[in-house]
Design an enzyme around this catalytic site. Sequence first.
Site, PDB file in Angstrom:
ATOM      1  N   ILE A 413       0.811  -1.222   0.000  1.00  0.00           N
ATOM      2  CA  ILE A 413       0.000   0.000   0.000  1.00  0.00           C
ATOM      3  C   ILE A 413       0.840   1.266   0.000  1.00  0.00           C
ATOM      4  O   ILE A 413       0.286   2.365  -0.067  1.00  0.00           O
ATOM      5  CB  ILE A 413      -0.947   0.032   1.218  1.00  0.00           C
ATOM      6  CG1 ILE A 413      -0.155  -0.031   2.524  1.00  0.00           C
ATOM      7  CG2 ILE A 413      -1.962  -1.090   1.142  1.00  0.00           C
ATOM      8  CD1 ILE A 413      -1.011   0.128   3.772  1.00  0.00           C
ATOM      9  N   GLY A 414       2.142   1.151   0.076  1.00  0.00           N
ATOM     10  CA  GLY A 414       2.962   2.354   0.082  1.00  0.00           C
ATOM     11  C   GLY A 414       4.433   2.035   0.064  1.00  0.00           C
ATOM     12  O   GLY A 414       4.850   0.882   0.240  1.00  0.00           O
ATOM     13  N   THR A 418      12.725   4.325   3.702  1.00  0.00           N
ATOM     14  CA  THR A 418      13.436   3.226   4.354  1.00  0.00           C
ATOM     15  C   THR A 418      12.924   1.852   3.951  1.00  0.00           C
ATOM     16  O   THR A 418      13.592   0.855   4.224  1.00  0.00           O
ATOM     17  CB  THR A 418      13.330   3.357   5.885  1.00  0.00           C
ATOM     18  OG1 THR A 418      11.946   3.387   6.269  1.00  0.00           O
ATOM     19  CG2 THR A 418      13.994   4.632   6.361  1.00  0.00           C
ATOM     20  N   GLY A 419      11.762   1.766   3.341  1.00  0.00           N
ATOM     21  CA  GLY A 419      11.227   0.468   2.953  1.00  0.00           C
ATOM     22  C   GLY A 419       9.823   0.594   2.402  1.00  0.00           C
ATOM     23  O   GLY A 419       9.360   1.681   2.057  1.00  0.00           O
ATOM     24  N   ILE A 420       9.145  -0.545   2.327  1.00  0.00           N
ATOM     25  CA  ILE A 420       7.782  -0.576   1.805  1.00  0.00           C
ATOM     26  C   ILE A 420       6.810  -0.867   2.940  1.00  0.00           C
ATOM     27  O   ILE A 420       7.197  -1.362   4.002  1.00  0.00           O
ATOM     28  CB  ILE A 420       7.635  -1.632   0.691  1.00  0.00           C
ATOM     29  CG1 ILE A 420       7.856  -3.042   1.264  1.00  0.00           C
ATOM     30  CG2 ILE A 420       8.597  -1.360  -0.449  1.00  0.00           C
ATOM     31  CD1 ILE A 420       7.555  -4.156   0.267  1.00  0.00           C
ATOM     32  N   VAL A 421       5.548  -0.546   2.706  1.00  0.00           N
ATOM     33  CA  VAL A 421       4.488  -0.794   3.682  1.00  0.00           C
ATOM     34  C   VAL A 421       3.443  -1.677   3.026  1.00  0.00           C
ATOM     35  O   VAL A 421       2.974  -1.379   1.924  1.00  0.00           O
ATOM     36  CB  VAL A 421       3.849   0.515   4.181  1.00  0.00           C
ATOM     37  CG1 VAL A 421       2.752   0.223   5.202  1.00  0.00           C
ATOM     38  CG2 VAL A 421       4.907   1.432   4.785  1.00  0.00           C
ATOM     39  N   LYS A 436       5.613  -2.695   8.007  1.00  0.00           N
ATOM     40  CA  LYS A 436       6.692  -1.928   7.378  1.00  0.00           C
ATOM     41  C   LYS A 436       7.904  -2.833   7.247  1.00  0.00           C
ATOM     42  O   LYS A 436       8.418  -3.341   8.249  1.00  0.00           O
ATOM     43  CB  LYS A 436       7.027  -0.698   8.222  1.00  0.00           C
ATOM     44  CG  LYS A 436       7.932   0.298   7.517  1.00  0.00           C
ATOM     45  CD  LYS A 436       8.028   1.595   8.294  1.00  0.00           C
ATOM     46  CE  LYS A 436       8.837   2.641   7.536  1.00  0.00           C
ATOM     47  NZ  LYS A 436       8.910   3.914   8.275  1.00  0.00           N
ATOM     48  N   ASP A 526      10.917  14.763  11.556  1.00  0.00           N
ATOM     49  CA  ASP A 526      10.330  14.597  10.222  1.00  0.00           C
ATOM     50  C   ASP A 526       8.832  14.877  10.266  1.00  0.00           C
ATOM     51  O   ASP A 526       8.032  14.123   9.704  1.00  0.00           O
ATOM     52  CB  ASP A 526      10.611  13.191   9.696  1.00  0.00           C
ATOM     53  CG  ASP A 526      10.458  13.103   8.182  1.00  0.00           C
ATOM     54  OD1 ASP A 526      10.591  14.145   7.513  1.00  0.00           O
ATOM     55  OD2 ASP A 526      10.212  11.996   7.666  1.00  0.00           O
TER      56      ASP A 526
END
Length: 681
Positions: A413-414, A418-421, A436, A526
């Site tokens: 979904i995203g 730093t990585g994918i979700v 994550k 952030d």
Amino acid sequence: MFRKKKKKRPEISAPQNFQHRVHTSFDPKEGKFVGLPPQWQNILDTLRRPKPVVDPSRITRVQLQPMKTVVRGSTMPMDGYISGLLNDIQKLSVISSNTLRGRSPTSRRRAQSLGLLGDEHWATDPDMYLQSPQSERTDPHGLYLSCNGGTPAGHKQMPWPEPQSPRVLPNGLAAKAQSLGPAEFQGASQRCLQLGACLQSSPPGASPPTGTNRRGMKAAKHGSEEARPQSCLVGSATGRPGGEGSPSPKTRESSLKRRLFRSMFLSTAATAPPSSSKPGPPPQSKPNSSFRPPQKDNPPSLVAKAQSLPSDQPVGTFSPLTTSDTSSPQKSLRTAPATGQLPGRSSPAGSPRTWHAQISTSNLYLPQDPTVAKGALAGEDTGVVTHEQFKAALRMVVDQGDPRLLLDSYVKIGEGSTGIVCLAREKHSGRQVAVKMMDLRKQQRRELLFNEVVIMRDYQHFNVVEMYKSYLVGEELWVLMEFLQGGALTDIVSQVRLNEEQIATVCEAVLQALAYLHAQGVIHRDIKSDSILLTLDGRVKLSDFGFCAQISKDVPKRKSLVGTPYWMAPEVISRSLYATEVDIWSLGIMVIEMVDGEPPYFSDSPVQAMKRLRDSPPPKLKNSHKVSPVLRDFLERMLVRDPQERATAQELLDHPFLLQTGLPECLVPLIQLYRKQTSTC
């Protein structure tokens, strides 16, 4: 008769029970696709957003901690090595968890890291884009240097001599050094007089030279407190710019003491038992609830006096062992130029704190013959924590088990920096969770992965995304969190405009989370609309803790260049010391985002936007005529260039603008409108 028989073609039937559920089309007016599946739409949206950056050449240094000596190598077996390193890892804070790298990365690795920052401008030195007349600063020798490391003002450019490469002390010396008091040092001085030859010899574990590294030469010429050393170069006394005269007798005496102390390190390491290299539990730092520690003068210590000595290494210029993202009191030359201690905290001469500061800033690198150093070039990364050691350290923090046995129905979904979700479903409960997945081998700074686990695990709040579990799966860190179906605030502000009640509701929730985190000494670093997630019933939660930092009474400030360019505070961009105030500035930029639909200077390149944020007055609203005076005042309290004058999260919670805060349900129409606009046509 003998001809080969032709195979009968298989009959393929038409699709059965076919249903046309997804219809994708292109809207020429908007210039985008509509009706995309959710996972496709989320990927496209995240790819357009600016990514956070971490400048590896600008990492805050810290003083030596016991566990770091073991990280640099040990004669113990692997099991004992990791156990000794992380015997108290469950109480690990971000201050110590960010320090698992043994030393500065090589120039090749730094260049590769800079190429991962998400923008082509970052492939070169960021300073050359951020240079300005106001960005000049002095080095420890009193010379003014510009941001891009040019020639010192007021001095002729002199040829920089061939620097001598450093060498690293054998294992266990830091632990031994911490156990040495003033009396032991005096008693060992006579013994050290006989070991002067050790200063010219080279131990087997010599650190590699980087004499040909232009970036390292540039860092050595800088001598600036903001810049992490690009290499471990140590120049001779005659190699400093400005050409100082011969040292005074007092200077020679202090320099001799320092060299004797180093000689004692070499001799004690050869006779120390194996148990002496095993560190004790890492020191626990209590969270700092004070935003701005008081500043007051302290009597000068030996470390401060050593700043001006013509020794073989400028004390406080280079970080001995760590490239961690925490600031050190010994490096804070602006706020306490005449002391080697934490501002506002005095230690008697010869106290353990003072001796620890002296050891960690001046006594860990020794000069080495360049001819010998060239032979060690092949073993360049001998002092770096290996991938397996880092995995073993991370395994001590995460939960045990394999999440693949507990989850199914993965849907991406995203995708972040730093990585994918992925969205997954728990088999036993049917609950949807967000997973994550971060590859350990593809991180700008792998130490920051500890933040994903430690901060979200230790600091739970109603307005902070809840973390369920964390696992190490092969080469990836998996973090299981609650899934917020309302999506990110970015999806809403880019499509519709919020009224002041809705803006106040979002700000109040974020400020509640920040007030709690800041009281615990946590800086998010952030804050932006991408980091604010919503539930379907309108509740607001803060997420994305991968770039956070923790401060304490011992480490009251940070100075690393971390964050997303358009939301960065001026003090972060200028690499000044900063604390929790940077989150307030970023929240102010997010308020502009909610009013105008995008942050200031969003049409500029990231580097150009950072330069304008650093040098220009605070940005203003484009649609200031559409907002009330109380909202303008609320925004002006956050967007103040001077961090000391900027309001805190607790002060902003008492601002009159937040009296307009409504119930979470006031955000539901915005969520429904966005979901309707992105639904299937």
